[in-house]
Design an enzyme around this catalytic site. Structure first.
Site, PDB file in Angstrom:
ATOM      1  CB  CYS B 129       3.620 -13.035   1.966  1.00  0.00           C
ATOM      2  SG  CYS B 129       4.790 -11.909   1.170  1.00  0.00           S
ATOM      3  CB  CYS B 132       7.828  -9.285   2.368  1.00  0.00           C
ATOM      4  SG  CYS B 132       6.626  -8.914   1.079  1.00  0.00           S
ATOM      5  CB  SER B 133       4.952  -9.943   6.216  1.00  0.00           C
ATOM      6  OG  SER B 133       5.245  -8.565   6.076  1.00  0.00           O
ATOM      7  CB  CYS B 134       1.765  -9.650   0.990  1.00  0.00           C
ATOM      8  SG  CYS B 134       3.138  -8.801   0.188  1.00  0.00           S
TER       9      CYS B 134
END
Lengths: 223, 225
Positions: B129, B132-134
């Protein structure tokens, strides 16, 4: 213009450092608290995941770059709490607040398990997709929120103005560009689009390499 | 107010004195009112939120218990082992992973819309991702620090093979890499290739071969667990 979070393809970062397999230890106590507070406060339902991502992206570039992961979460949480009128600046500055009764939407312990298990689906009834797998599409250039200058979008700069092929069609999903700013959910067909690494980067690291992105219909035009 | 805005004005723009003793850059951001030490910052927020009835401390414990003890990559490994053992389940998983994992009782936050992508001799899949940090929490739990790092987010899309080498993975000639940048609420589960020599194993033994990283695409099944 891009924001600092939009870092895909950037040069200059160091090696990635692997970690042991298994469940990830959350870390020191304040990381644990930061995670739990963010999810617990999120359970009030005062903001969407899109609003919360936008709050993290809206940190100043210098703060974004130097804050650790959970510091970003904490900063965004504090900003959102003030923006939504749940906490005042004076309370933040004092580090405490007058005791008050439970908020009507307090996320209680007994609701946690079912809520985490249920999640919040992002599919909505919406328009039929204009594109089908196999179609060639071109992405918006530059990557930007079409309604709000500097607003939230999920089109990374590295994939802006590129031509790719639709490989999956996911139905209508909430549009983050609108939802992050309280403009409604405005669901749109969502697709996975594959781009060749050669197109994105000028040359591919390996022959045939590809990058896919999940992109909303308004990010795309027929190519 | 403990930290007047005036002190920070000097440091609010590019070219301003960067080393001024200021905890944060942006005077418009309420978060800069909190203490600069992260542990104290969290403590202050917790105090405020609990005192105001906005957060239930028992809910915090419940959230942590979920992700520290209950939800983790052993759940994704169960899905992969089932797919390796049961061709009909594999087909359902590749057709509609959200429904298929629900058969195993797996669902939830950050896994509302799951797509399973299968590694083959022709294609190695890898998930990132960049924005962000999906990450597929109900299948893999909390993401490891490297997944959330600037280095992985920046580099995985441009130089996946160099990143793979840092995980000790080198792909055979002719196997292309497809990197899935999770830019929406779709979450990807990589189904790694079943290791050679695992023919006689039952599902429980197979799931032991499935590491967290092999389901993100930065590892191979059976390599290190």
């Amino acid at each position: 213009m891009t924001r600092v979070h939009d870092m895909g393809g950037r040069y200059g970062d160091p090696a990635v450092i692997p970690e042991p397999q298994g469940i990830v230890p959350i870390g020191p106590e304040w990381h644990r608290k930061a995670l739990a507070l963010t999810l617990a406060a999120g359970g009030l339902g005062a903001w969407s995941i899109d609003t919360s991502r936008h709050a993290r992206e809206s940190l100043s570039p210098k703060d974004y770059a130097r804050f650790s992961y959970y510091e970003k979460w904490m900063a965004a949480l504090a900003d959102l709490l003030v923006e939504k009128g749940l906490v005042t600046k004076d309370e933040l500055a004092a580090g405490t607040a007058e005791p008050a009764g439970a908020h009507p939407k307090l996320f209680r312990a007994e609701a946690v398990g079912p809520a985490l298990k249920r999640g919040s689906p992002y599919t909505r009834p919406g328009a039929e997709p204009a594109f089908a797998p196999g179609d060639r599409v071109r992405t918006r250039l530059p990557a930007r929120n079409a309604d709000i200058p500097g607003g939230h979008t999920r089109l990374p700069a590295y994939a802006a103005g590129q031509t790719g092929t639709v490989i999956l069609s996911h139905g209508a999903h909430v549009l983050p560009d609108a939802n992050a700013h309280g403009l409604g959910e405005r669901p749109e067909p969502l697709y996975t689009v594959a781009f060749t690494a050669a197109d994105l980067w000028g040359e591919a690291e390996g022959e045939g390499d590809e990058v896919t992105l999940d992109l909303w219909q308004s990010y795309l035009v027929p190519a | 107010m403990r930290r007047p805005f005036g002190r920070c004005i000097l440091d609010s723009g590019f070219g301003a004195p960067h080393d001024a003793p200021m905890p944060h850059d942006h005077p418009d951001h309420p978060h800069s009112l909190l203490p600069s030490d992260p542990a104290l910052r969290v403590k202050a927020l917790e105090t405020i939120l609990v005192r105001k009835g906005l957060v239930d401390p028992a809910a915090m414990d419940e959230i942590l218990d979920t992700y520290e003890r209950k939800v983790g990559p052993h759940l994704g490994a169960k899905v992969v082992a089932r797919a390796w053992s049961d061709p009909a389940f594999r087909d359902r998983l590749l057709a509609d992973a959200t429904a298929a994992i629900a058969e195993l009782g797996i669902s939830g936050r950050q896994g509302e819309h799951v797509v399973a992508v299968e590694n083959t001799p022709d294609t190695h899949n890898m998930v990132v991702c960049t924005l962000c940090s999906c990450y597929p929490w109900p299948l893999l739990g909390i993401p490891p620090a490297w997944y959330k790092s600037d280095a992985y987010r920046a580099r995985a899309v441009r130089e996946p093979r160099k990143v793979l080498a840092e995980f000790g993975v080198s792909l055979p000639d002719g196997q292309k890499v497809r990197v899935w940048d999770s830019t929406a609420e779709v979450r990807y589960l990589v189904v790694p290739m079943r290791p050679e020599g695992s023919e006689g194993l039952d599902e429980a033994a197979l799931s032991d071969l499935v590491s967290r990283d092999s389901m993100i695409g930065t590892g191979l099944a059976g390599a290190s667990k």
